[in-house]
Design an enzyme around this catalytic site. Structure first.
Site, PDB file in Angstrom:
ATOM      1  N   ASP A   1      -6.170   3.720  12.028  1.00 40.37           N
ATOM      2  CA  ASP A   1      -5.957   3.153  10.691  1.00 40.37           C
ATOM      3  C   ASP A   1      -7.252   3.400   9.919  1.00 40.37           C
ATOM      4  O   ASP A   1      -8.311   2.860  10.283  1.00 40.37           O
ATOM      5  CB  ASP A   1      -5.637   1.654  10.804  1.00 40.37           C
ATOM      6  CG  ASP A   1      -4.718   1.180   9.696  1.00 40.37           C
ATOM      7  OD1 ASP A   1      -4.615   1.903   8.680  1.00 40.37           O
ATOM      8  OD2 ASP A   1      -4.117   0.106   9.831  1.00 40.37           O
TER       9      ASP A   1
ATOM     10  N   CYS B   1      -7.341 -12.828  19.655  1.00 40.42           N
ATOM     11  CA  CYS B   1      -7.828 -11.628  20.354  1.00 40.42           C
ATOM     12  C   CYS B   1      -9.226 -11.338  19.816  1.00 40.42           C
ATOM     13  O   CYS B   1      -9.413 -11.269  18.591  1.00 40.42           O
ATOM     14  CB  CYS B   1      -6.914 -10.449  20.068  1.00 40.42           C
ATOM     15  SG  CYS B   1      -5.154 -10.865  20.158  1.00 40.42           S
TER      16      CYS B   1
ATOM     17  N   ARG C   1       7.037   0.305   1.472  1.00 37.09           N
ATOM     18  CA  ARG C   1       6.798  -0.680   2.528  1.00 37.09           C
ATOM     19  C   ARG C   1       5.832  -1.757   2.067  1.00 37.09           C
ATOM     20  O   ARG C   1       4.904  -1.468   1.313  1.00 37.09           O
ATOM     21  CB  ARG C   1       6.148  -0.007   3.734  1.00 37.09           C
ATOM     22  CG  ARG C   1       7.110   0.695   4.629  1.00 37.09           C
ATOM     23  CD  ARG C   1       6.350   1.395   5.744  1.00 37.09           C
ATOM     24  NE  ARG C   1       5.803   2.660   5.306  1.00 37.09           N
ATOM     25  CZ  ARG C   1       4.883   3.353   5.990  1.00 37.09           C
ATOM     26  NH1 ARG C   1       4.388   2.876   7.097  1.00 37.09           N
ATOM     27  NH2 ARG C   1       4.475   4.514   5.539  1.00 37.09           N
TER      28      ARG C   1
ATOM     29  N   CYS D   1      -2.697 -17.955  15.015  1.00 30.42           N
ATOM     30  CA  CYS D   1      -2.106 -17.209  16.135  1.00 30.42           C
ATOM     31  C   CYS D   1      -2.068 -18.118  17.352  1.00 30.42           C
ATOM     32  O   CYS D   1      -2.795 -19.107  17.426  1.00 30.42           O
ATOM     33  CB  CYS D   1      -2.948 -15.989  16.490  1.00 30.42           C
ATOM     34  SG  CYS D   1      -3.098 -14.833  15.136  1.00 30.42           S
TER      35      CYS D   1
ATOM     36  N   CYS E   1      -9.655  -8.649  17.039  1.00 35.95           N
ATOM     37  CA  CYS E   1      -8.714  -8.718  15.909  1.00 35.95           C
ATOM     38  C   CYS E   1      -9.247  -8.017  14.658  1.00 35.95           C
ATOM     39  O   CYS E   1     -10.418  -8.157  14.307  1.00 35.95           O
ATOM     40  CB  CYS E   1      -8.427 -10.180  15.592  1.00 35.95           C
ATOM     41  SG  CYS E   1      -7.287 -10.367  14.225  1.00 35.95           S
TER      42      CYS E   1
ATOM     43  N   ARG F   1      -8.122  -8.750  11.675  1.00 32.88           N
ATOM     44  CA  ARG F   1      -8.102  -9.703  10.544  1.00 32.88           C
ATOM     45  C   ARG F   1      -8.910 -10.955  10.835  1.00 32.88           C
ATOM     46  O   ARG F   1      -8.533 -12.059  10.430  1.00 32.88           O
ATOM     47  CB  ARG F   1      -6.652 -10.072  10.189  1.00 32.88           C
ATOM     48  CG  ARG F   1      -5.854  -8.890   9.744  1.00 32.88           C
ATOM     49  CD  ARG F   1      -4.623  -9.242   8.926  1.00 32.88           C
ATOM     50  NE  ARG F   1      -3.909  -8.016   8.638  1.00 32.88           N
ATOM     51  CZ  ARG F   1      -2.746  -7.671   9.190  1.00 32.88           C
ATOM     52  NH1 ARG F   1      -2.128  -8.500  10.007  1.00 32.88           N
ATOM     53  NH2 ARG F   1      -2.191  -6.517   8.894  1.00 32.88           N
TER      54      ARG F   1
ATOM     55  N   LYS G   1      -2.537   4.761   8.041  1.00 33.82           N
ATOM     56  CA  LYS G   1      -2.465   5.181   9.446  1.00 33.82           C
ATOM     57  C   LYS G   1      -2.312   6.689   9.560  1.00 33.82           C
ATOM     58  O   LYS G   1      -1.525   7.285   8.825  1.00 33.82           O
ATOM     59  CB  LYS G   1      -1.273   4.512  10.125  1.00 33.82           C
ATOM     60  CG  LYS G   1      -1.389   3.022  10.215  1.00 33.82           C
ATOM     61  CD  LYS G   1      -0.163   2.432  10.882  1.00 33.82           C
ATOM     62  CE  LYS G   1      -0.114   0.942  10.674  1.00 33.82           C
ATOM     63  NZ  LYS G   1       0.095   0.548   9.277  1.00 33.82           N
TER      64      LYS G   1
ATOM     65  N   ARG H   1       0.822  -1.214   0.000  1.00 39.59           N
ATOM     66  CA  ARG H   1       0.000   0.000   0.000  1.00 39.59           C
ATOM     67  C   ARG H   1       0.855   1.263   0.000  1.00 39.59           C
ATOM     68  O   ARG H   1       0.610   2.185  -0.736  1.00 39.59           O
ATOM     69  CB  ARG H   1      -0.907  -0.019   1.232  1.00 39.59           C
ATOM     70  CG  ARG H   1      -1.657   1.265   1.490  1.00 39.59           C
ATOM     71  CD  ARG H   1      -2.745   1.079   2.514  1.00 39.59           C
ATOM     72  NE  ARG H   1      -3.724   0.120   2.072  1.00 39.59           N
ATOM     73  CZ  ARG H   1      -4.543  -0.569   2.893  1.00 39.59           C
ATOM     74  NH1 ARG H   1      -4.469  -0.380   4.187  1.00 39.59           N
ATOM     75  NH2 ARG H   1      -5.417  -1.418   2.410  1.00 39.59           N
ATOM     76  N   TYR H   2       1.865   1.280   0.848  1.00 34.01           N
ATOM     77  CA  TYR H   2       2.735   2.454   0.946  1.00 34.01           C
ATOM     78  C   TYR H   2       3.882   2.300  -0.058  1.00 34.01           C
ATOM     79  O   TYR H   2       4.259   1.165  -0.399  1.00 34.01           O
ATOM     80  CB  TYR H   2       3.293   2.576   2.364  1.00 34.01           C
ATOM     81  CG  TYR H   2       2.217   2.721   3.423  1.00 34.01           C
ATOM     82  CD1 TYR H   2       1.621   3.949   3.677  1.00 34.01           C
ATOM     83  CD2 TYR H   2       1.790   1.623   4.162  1.00 34.01           C
ATOM     84  CE1 TYR H   2       0.639   4.088   4.645  1.00 34.01           C
ATOM     85  CE2 TYR H   2       0.808   1.751   5.131  1.00 34.01           C
ATOM     86  CZ  TYR H   2       0.236   2.982   5.368  1.00 34.01           C
ATOM     87  OH  TYR H   2      -0.740   3.101   6.324  1.00 34.01           O
TER      88      TYR H   2
ATOM     89  N   ASP I   1      -9.534  -1.047  15.575  1.00 38.57           N
ATOM     90  CA  ASP I   1      -9.998  -1.049  14.181  1.00 38.57           C
ATOM     91  C   ASP I   1     -11.453  -1.493  14.062  1.00 38.57           C
ATOM     92  O   ASP I   1     -11.949  -2.262  14.890  1.00 38.57           O
ATOM     93  CB  ASP I   1      -9.157  -2.016  13.347  1.00 38.57           C
ATOM     94  CG  ASP I   1      -7.782  -1.460  13.037  1.00 38.57           C
ATOM     95  OD1 ASP I   1      -7.623  -0.230  12.992  1.00 38.57           O
ATOM     96  OD2 ASP I   1      -6.864  -2.284  12.837  1.00 38.57           O
TER      97      ASP I   1
HETATM   98  S1  SF4 Z   1      -4.648  -9.260  16.900  1.00 40.05           S
HETATM   99 FE1  SF4 Z   1      -5.375 -10.843  15.457  1.00 40.05          FE
HETATM  100  S2  SF4 Z   1      -3.564 -11.361  14.259  1.00 40.05           S
HETATM  101 FE2  SF4 Z   1      -2.834 -10.309  16.122  1.00 40.05          FE
HETATM  102  S3  SF4 Z   1      -2.418 -11.937  17.609  1.00 40.05           S
HETATM  103 FE3  SF4 Z   1      -4.504 -11.228  17.973  1.00 40.05          FE
HETATM  104  S4  SF4 Z   1      -5.785 -12.609  16.759  1.00 40.05           S
HETATM  105 FE4  SF4 Z   1      -3.706 -12.809  15.996  1.00 40.05          FE
END
Ligand code: SF4
Length: 393
Positions: free
Chosen positions: A348, A146, A133, A142, A149, A151, A355, A129-130, A311
């Site tokens: 973001d 989380c 980078r 993972c 998250c 994603r 960002k 995108r940048y 996000d």
């Molecule tokens: S934020 Fe999403 S990608 Fe990052 S560790 Fe947690 S679950 Fe995994």
């Protein structure tokens, strides 16, 4: 020595034995020494549903099992040990335990709010995108998922990994684009790959893309299972000159003696260590917690780098903070804790805007050309040394 790219998910093999390895009672869990076995063995002990946690936590919310079609749950035994047995508002529980409201997706909560898929290149998992980078997603798994998250659309879902073809196309893309000077390996969590898999990727980038001057890894595993930082991993980081490892710590409770010890080991490789936090309602949205977090990080030798507003992603609304609250939190840090401990607050932008810093206006120019500054205590003063009329004299 040549390394091939492997996309095998080590967690699949672990499925066979994991059921017998889960620590079922709080007493068993508390007696468990995470340093007594390897990190991959500890992953086999992860809790996978809220029902798994009922023997070790009280007041566990009964969520519909269908929630796991939407987003998996994994909790390492190390994180489970950090969870308060009785308090459902424990900041570790709030980050990782599923809650029913997360499936009440609001209309604006689109799956790919940052439009990363749009910027993925040539059938690979490289997001470019940048200008100089690139982000290279090397796995979709993972150590622990989380609940907030970004994603969710990619990670979890049966531990499927980025496939070998995507990885190979990603390496080819990086090799072919000499304008890319900075590459961040992310995911999922790159450190969930085993050492051989990680070395396969790093060696090919280093051998084939000498234009990449700055190679980074983003990982939450050091905070979810610090034993992932081993002498062997450190040797790889050093060998391939990974210049920065960004960890992800959101609460001072995550800065344990074991975490600090393994970070110290990682620092000896010479890599820079930064932290990316997410501002989360009910987890770290108070001044004392953020000050302790930022000072705790610098005390371990970690530079607080970014502090993201949460996000937009499906079901994230319960974690989000208003701009006014974020600005107040920032003002409570700047001037009150060490300068290097103050992270850059960022949002973001949805739709791939990128960002952008969220910073209170400390210095401003009036319509008449006068410049006025407000210090951290709220004292206001004119700054004639910054005014054009002074400098042009
Ligand atoms: S934020 Fe999403 S990608 Fe990052 S560790 Fe947690 S679950 Fe995994």
């Amino acid at each position: 020595m040549a390394f091939s790219i492997e996309a095998t998910d080590p967690c699949k093999k672990a499925d066979l034995t994991r059921l017998s390895k889960i620590l079922r009672t709080r007493e068993e869990l508390d007696a468990f020494d995470v340093t007594s076995e390897g990190w991959q063995q500890a992953l086999q002990r992860r809790y996978r549903t809220h029902k798994d946690m009922k023997g070790i936590l009280n007041h566990v919310e009964d969520v519909d099992m269908a929630i796991y079609h939407h987003f998996d749950m994994r909790v390492t035994p190390y994180l489970a040990q950090l969870m308060d047995r009785d308090d459902p508002n424990c900041p570790i529980r709030k980050q990782y335990m599923p809650f029913q409201r997360e499936v009440n997706v609001r209309p604006y909560e689109v799956a790919d709010s940052l439009a990363e898929d749009h910027d993925m290149q040539d059938g690979s998992s490289v997001v470019h995108r940048y200008p100089n980078r690139a982000l290279f997603l090397v796995t979709t798994s993972c150590g622990t998922y989380c609940r907030f998250c970004t994603r969710k659309r990619l990670v979890s879902h049966g531990e499927s990994a980025v496939n070998k073809q995507q990885l190979e196309r990603g390496i080819s893309y990086l090799k072919a684009h000499s304008e890319i000077e900075d590459c961040l390996l992310s995911g999922g969590d790159p450190l969930l790959l085993n050492d051989r898999q990680l070395e396969g990727i790093l060696s090919q980038i280093r051998a084939g893309a000498p234009h990449i001057k700055f190679l980074r890894i983003g990982s939450r595993l050091p905070a979810q299972l610090p034993t992932r930082i081993t002498p062997e991993l450190c040797a790889i980081i050093e060998r391939y000159e990974v210049q920065m490892v960004n960890v992800h710590v959101n609460h001072p409770k995550e800065i344990t003696p074991l975490f600090a010890e393994r970070i110290k080991m990682l620092r000896k490789t010479g890599t820079m260590i930064g932290n990316q936090s997410v501002l989360l309602k009910g987890v770290n949205d108070d001044v004392a917690t953020l000050r302790d977090l930022c000072m705790g990080l610098v005390t371990c030798g970690i530079r607080p780098y970014y502090c993201y507003s949460c996000d937009v992603a499906e079901g994230n609304h319960d974690y989000q903070l208003t701009l006014d609250r974020i600005l107040k939190l920032y003002r409570a840090l700047r001037g009150f804790i060490s300068g290097p401990a103050v992270p850059t607050f960022v949002v973001d932008g949805t739709g791939g805007l990128g960002k952008m810093p969220i910073i209170p206006e400390y210095v401003r120019e009036l319509a008449n050309g006068e410049i006025w500054a407000t210090n951290f205590k709220g004292k206001v003063q004119r700054m004639i040394n910054l005014e054009a009329r002074t400098l042009e004299q």
